[in-house]
Structures are given as structure tokens and as C-alpha cells.
Write an enzyme that holds these catalytic residues in place. Sequence first.
Site, mmCIF file in Angstrom:
data_model
loop_
_atom_site.group_PDB
_atom_site.id
_atom_site.type_symbol
_atom_site.label_atom_id
_atom_site.label_comp_id
_atom_site.label_asym_id
_atom_site.label_seq_id
_atom_site.Cartn_x
_atom_site.Cartn_y
_atom_site.Cartn_z
ATOM 1 N N PRO A 2 9.589 -23.452 -4.502
ATOM 2 C CA PRO A 2 10.570 -22.415 -4.190
ATOM 3 C C PRO A 2 11.917 -22.725 -4.833
ATOM 4 O O PRO A 2 12.377 -23.866 -4.814
ATOM 5 C CB PRO A 2 10.657 -22.470 -2.663
ATOM 6 C CG PRO A 2 9.365 -23.065 -2.225
ATOM 7 C CD PRO A 2 8.995 -24.039 -3.304
ATOM 8 N N GLU A 3 12.538 -21.702 -5.428
ATOM 9 C CA GLU A 3 13.845 -21.861 -6.051
ATOM 10 C C GLU A 3 14.899 -21.226 -5.156
ATOM 11 O O GLU A 3 14.597 -20.797 -4.039
ATOM 12 C CB GLU A 3 13.818 -21.257 -7.453
ATOM 13 C CG GLU A 3 12.750 -21.890 -8.347
ATOM 14 C CD GLU A 3 12.682 -21.272 -9.735
ATOM 15 O OE1 GLU A 3 13.727 -20.859 -10.267
ATOM 16 O OE2 GLU A 3 11.568 -21.199 -10.297
#
Length: 279
Positions: A2-3
Site C-alpha cells: 500500500p502506498e
Amino acid sequence: MPELPEVETVRRGLEALVKGKTIKQVNVRYDKMVSPNPDEFKSALKGKKILDIERRGKYLIFRFSENLSMVSHLKMEGKYAVLPHTEPLSKHDHVIFELTDGSDLRYNDTRKFGRMNLVPSGKELTVGGLATIGPEPTPETLTFEYLSQRLRSKKVGMKSFLLNQSNVAGLGNIYVDEVLWLTKVHPLQPSNTLTDEEIKALRLNIFSELERAINAHGTTVFSYLNAAGHAGSFQNQLNVYHRQGKPCPRCGTLIEKIKVAQRGTHFCPHCQKLRLPND
């Protein structure tokens, strides 16, 4: 992994679902996931109220009563969910925060890479990558002056530069590919060769791309889910990431995929030409 948009989406969901609630007890089913040791971790959190959930880069920071904070990194597959306490536990539910209202905040992680570090509030920057993390990608913190100085002080490919969290916080593989495509910069273009106009465009594209991704609740390419168990939808707006062999939305040239910094990297060979220093 996840960014920033995915982590921010999780943060907003958790804020709506658990902020203000009190922890009855904690169940740790995978000891290596928490610090300090599970007994201390459980004892410290028992009876604490969740005051707020913040984000720094790709890290979540939980604020508890009595000057206590928890730094949480989702790593590759980590997910938080809020469920009734009566709901059977999943095989991959590794840390369960039982709340006094009858619900659970559960952390699920198929790969077990995620980590939770409990620290006194104010000591968050001593945890992992937070010690060296760069500015948040906002107009106030990621200034043109900072970005241009940082770019010109290094001689690395642009993809590697943007992936380095000490330069800019929160960007990862997906959004770096997208931002470089928007800016018409090759992933291997040396960072110290960008013009002022390219740096200005890069900066604005970082802001706009992340804002659009957050508004779409993040990108679901493999297994990302938000705190309510829903997938993001920004994958439907991607221009180059995972689109190798498909036409560039801008010029029609087929998107190519190479490996940069051990990461699959997608770009348009026509729009993003590699410019040699003497060109």
C-alpha cells in the site's frame, strides 16, 4: 505494498470507525508482529482510549490516551478491519484489539510482514524508516526549492529517486510510474538533469495524482482493501502501470515494462524518451 493513497484511505476509515473507542483487551497471535513483547504490548494498551489516527508517509500512527502511540506499517499485505467480536477469527487475523463496545479492530496479514511499535507519544520518529523520512507530498511541505535542490544533489534515475522515502514520503511503485508518465520523464532519466520546468511539472503531478487516487479510495491491483473491507477503484484510471503491451493513452505507442531498482516499471517509449546529459 500500500502506498500513500491506500494508507490515507485506511486512516480515514479507521478514524470514522474506531476513534474515541476504548480497548478492552488485545489478543496477539503472532508475537513478532508487535513491539515491545506481546505481554508488555497487551498490558500497555488495556483500557486505553483511541484518541486519533494519523499518517506519515506509508505509516499509520495511532494516538492513545496516557501519552502512548503506536506506529503501524502495513508492509505488503496488511489490512485493518472492524468487525463484531462474535465474528469468527480468520487464519490471518494476527492482532485483535477488542473494544468495549463489542466490536474488534483486527489486523490481518497473510505474509506476516506488518509491524506495530508502541512508543511514548513524541518518540514516533525513532521507529524504522520514520527516522529518515522525507517531506509529505503536499504543496506546503514539498516545495519547489527543496525538490530542485534534492534532485540536483543526486545523480540517480528518477524512478529510484522517487521510490526513496528519504527524498519524498509515501510514493511507491504504482504512483511513481504514473507521475513520471504524466511528466513525460523516463524512469532512468538522471535526477540532476531535469529542467526547472520538468521539476515544476513533476511536483504538481505528484500532488494531483495522489489527490485523485485518494478520492478514488486508492488502487486495488492485488489485494488491498480499506478499513471497511472495500477495494479502491483508482486502478481504473491508471495510464501505464500494469498496462504493458497496451497503447499509451496519450500517443498510442505500446507501453513497455522494464526493471528498475528491482521493481517492474512501466513507461511509454515515445512520450518518455531517455535524454542523455549532452542532448
